[in-house]
Design a protein around this motif. Structure first.
Motif, PDB file in Angstrom:
ATOM      1  N   PHE A  32      -5.028  56.986  46.741  1.00 34.59           N
ATOM      2  CA  PHE A  32      -4.260  55.758  46.526  1.00 34.59           C
ATOM      3  C   PHE A  32      -3.317  56.031  45.354  1.00 34.59           C
ATOM      4  O   PHE A  32      -3.747  56.093  44.210  1.00 34.59           O
ATOM      5  CB  PHE A  32      -5.208  54.608  46.198  1.00 34.59           C
ATOM      6  N   VAL A  33      -2.028  56.207  45.662  1.00 38.80           N
ATOM      7  CA  VAL A  33      -1.028  56.486  44.632  1.00 38.80           C
ATOM      8  C   VAL A  33      -0.077  55.301  44.530  1.00 38.80           C
ATOM      9  O   VAL A  33       0.430  54.808  45.542  1.00 38.80           O
ATOM     10  CB  VAL A  33      -0.240  57.777  44.935  1.00 38.80           C
ATOM     11  N   VAL A  34       0.162  54.849  43.313  1.00 39.59           N
ATOM     12  CA  VAL A  34       1.026  53.701  43.064  1.00 39.59           C
ATOM     13  C   VAL A  34       2.336  54.169  42.427  1.00 39.59           C
ATOM     14  O   VAL A  34       2.318  54.969  41.487  1.00 39.59           O
ATOM     15  CB  VAL A  34       0.337  52.680  42.136  1.00 39.59           C
ATOM     16  N   LEU A  35       3.448  53.669  42.957  1.00 36.54           N
ATOM     17  CA  LEU A  35       4.762  53.883  42.360  1.00 36.54           C
ATOM     18  C   LEU A  35       5.096  52.638  41.549  1.00 36.54           C
ATOM     19  O   LEU A  35       5.127  51.532  42.095  1.00 36.54           O
ATOM     20  CB  LEU A  35       5.830  54.101  43.428  1.00 36.54           C
ATOM     21  N   VAL A  36       5.339  52.812  40.252  1.00 40.25           N
ATOM     22  CA  VAL A  36       5.602  51.656  39.397  1.00 40.25           C
ATOM     23  C   VAL A  36       6.826  51.947  38.543  1.00 40.25           C
ATOM     24  O   VAL A  36       7.119  53.098  38.203  1.00 40.25           O
ATOM     25  CB  VAL A  36       4.367  51.342  38.510  1.00 40.25           C
ATOM     26  N   GLY A  37       7.539  50.896  38.190  1.00 39.85           N
ATOM     27  CA  GLY A  37       8.717  51.049  37.351  1.00 39.85           C
ATOM     28  C   GLY A  37       9.532  49.776  37.385  1.00 39.85           C
ATOM     29  O   GLY A  37       9.266  48.867  38.180  1.00 39.85           O
ATOM     30  N   GLY A  42      14.170  52.945  41.888  1.00 38.79           N
ATOM     31  CA  GLY A  42      14.147  53.781  43.086  1.00 38.79           C
ATOM     32  C   GLY A  42      12.826  53.804  43.826  1.00 38.79           C
ATOM     33  O   GLY A  42      12.698  54.488  44.842  1.00 38.79           O
ATOM     34  N   LYS A  43      11.845  53.024  43.385  1.00 38.06           N
ATOM     35  CA  LYS A  43      10.514  53.103  43.996  1.00 38.06           C
ATOM     36  C   LYS A  43      10.494  52.599  45.440  1.00 38.06           C
ATOM     37  O   LYS A  43       9.884  53.224  46.307  1.00 38.06           O
ATOM     38  CB  LYS A  43       9.481  52.367  43.140  1.00 38.06           C
ATOM     39  N   VAL A 191       3.847  50.360  46.224  1.00 34.19           N
ATOM     40  CA  VAL A 191       4.930  50.090  45.278  1.00 34.19           C
ATOM     41  C   VAL A 191       4.692  48.757  44.576  1.00 34.19           C
ATOM     42  O   VAL A 191       4.354  47.753  45.222  1.00 34.19           O
ATOM     43  CB  VAL A 191       6.295  50.062  45.997  1.00 34.19           C
ATOM     44  N   THR A 192       4.867  48.733  43.260  1.00 32.93           N
ATOM     45  CA  THR A 192       4.804  47.492  42.499  1.00 32.93           C
ATOM     46  C   THR A 192       5.644  47.632  41.229  1.00 32.93           C
ATOM     47  O   THR A 192       5.887  48.745  40.765  1.00 32.93           O
ATOM     48  CB  THR A 192       3.343  47.131  42.130  1.00 32.93           C
ATOM     49  N   HIS A 193       6.073  46.496  40.682  1.00 31.15           N
ATOM     50  CA  HIS A 193       6.717  46.509  39.370  1.00 31.15           C
ATOM     51  C   HIS A 193       5.738  46.065  38.296  1.00 31.15           C
ATOM     52  O   HIS A 193       6.048  46.078  37.111  1.00 31.15           O
ATOM     53  CB  HIS A 193       7.940  45.570  39.366  1.00 31.15           C
TER      54      HIS A 193
END
Length: 384
Positions: A32-37, A42-43, A191-193
């Protein structure tokens, strides 16, 4: 299950804007990999390229070892959960869950079995005849998850699936999604902010900024050893206090404004890179939750003037000022994004029993190992 591998992936639009700038990322089977920013980093574009909804300008995308750059979305064997749920309003819950299976001309008996299984798994059995307009936000989210689950994909892609829920339901649903993913063991890219969401859900978290991955690591490692100023400030709430400072001879002290804070030998031994930066300007990072009021005299500390106190029940936020120059990160490129504040406004998160009052001058201290140091030009953390 399958791995997701991105090698030098880029996205450049016809107007020349490069939203994703050569990202390398490996998501292992069942991870489980999360892209945050922040917004615009660009996520979501990256996630949409994995899904096949955006063309890849350069680089290679592999799913399960196979190159997917030119493969149509429907043939990638992945399921995507969208921010707005993307449910068909004229269809029942059962119809929404089983729609993709019908498109693939699966036998009716198999569609029925899978829909029933997914509904039971997601707690939707009593709602199968309802339509989306009759459901709550949390129930709609479960339907969207059930629709993804029923396909038995090799990977889940989730684009801010909880952003439309209220705070309480959001906490509940993130727990449910985490349990679901761990029970199924399906490779997931999320993906989340919201950095709290990222830290509580991900096996690893990739922090993005301006189309690049600044650091990808376990949540605890991101918090304890941020690679640069941006990661240090972005991870943690309230955000890390950052101040311009000057390291003294041998890095045995650091000058914050007019105050000199002594550093123990153990800290310098643990971070040999500090000696390299002796007698130079640095950025010092102080996490609010590590600061203590009138703590041990053996800990590094400094004086601050209390400006505002915000009660939070068992804890409180203490806003205070020191005469060191505050630093914050902007949205520019590495080395060009530090902005200097006009004051040394800082915040400490302390227990309610401390009872500080506005106007007081107090000593704030923290364990030496909790101090963070960064190079102003490169913004990189000083560790080794």
């Amino acid at each position: 299950m399958a791995t997701i591998s991105l090698e030098g992936v880029r996205k450049r639009y016809p107007n020349g804007f490069e939203a994703v700038k050569g990202i390398d990322l490996e998501v292992s089977e069942g991870e489980f990999v999360v892209l945050v920013g922040p917004s615009g980093c660009g996520k979501t574009t990256l996630l949409r390229m994995v899904a096949g909804l955006e063309e890849i300008t350069a680089g290679v995308l592999r799913i399960g070892g196979s190159v997917m750059n030119e493969v149509a979305p429907k043939n990638r064997d992945i399921a995507m959960v969208f921010q707005n749920y993307a449910l068909y309003p004229h269809m029942t819950v059962a119809g929404n869950i089983g729609f993709a299976l019908k498109l693939h001309k699966m036998p009716k008996a198999e569609v029925h079995r899978r829909v029933e299984d997914a509904a039971r798994f997601m707690g939707l059995t009593d709602l199968l005849d309802q339509k989306p307009a009759q459901l709550s936000g949390g129930q709609r989210q479960r339907v969207a998850m059930g629709r993804a689950l029923v396909r038995e994909p090799v990977a889940f892609l989730m684009d801010e699936p909880l952003s439309n829920l209220d705070a309480r339901l959001r906490v509940q649903m993130r727990t449910e999604i985490s349990r679901l993913q761990r029970r199924l063991g399906v490779t997931t890219l999320y993906v989340t902010h919201d950095q709290t969401e990222a830290m509580t859900m991900g096996d690893r978290v990739a922090v993005l900024r301006a189309g690049t991955v600044r650091q990808c690591d376990t949540p605890q490692q991101l918090y304890d050893r941020p690679a640069d100023i941006f990661v240090g400030e972005f991870i943690g709430s309230p955000a890390m206090n950052l101040h311009r400072a000057e390291l003294g001879p041998g890095a045995r002290s650091v000058k914050l404004g007019s105050q000199t804070v002594e550093l123990p030998d153990s800290l310098v031994r643990a971070r040999p890179g500090l000696e390299r930066c002796a007698n130079t300007a640095v950025v010092v990072g102080l996490r609010p939750e590590h600061l203590r009021i009138n703590g041990s005299a053996d800990e590094p500390g400094f004086l601050g003037d209390v400006d505002l106190v915000e009660p939070l029940g068992s804890e409180m936020l203490v806003h205070f000022g020191i005469d060191a120059v505050r630093v914050t990160t902007g949205e520019g490129e590495l080395g060009e994004s530090l902005a200097l504040g006009l004051s040394g406004e800082s915040v400490a998160k302390v227990t309610a029993t401390d009872k500080p009052k506005p106007g007081e001058r107090l000593r704030f201290s923290l364990p030496a190992e909790r101090l963070h140091f960064f190079e102003p030009e490169s913004e990189l953390a000083i560790w080794e």
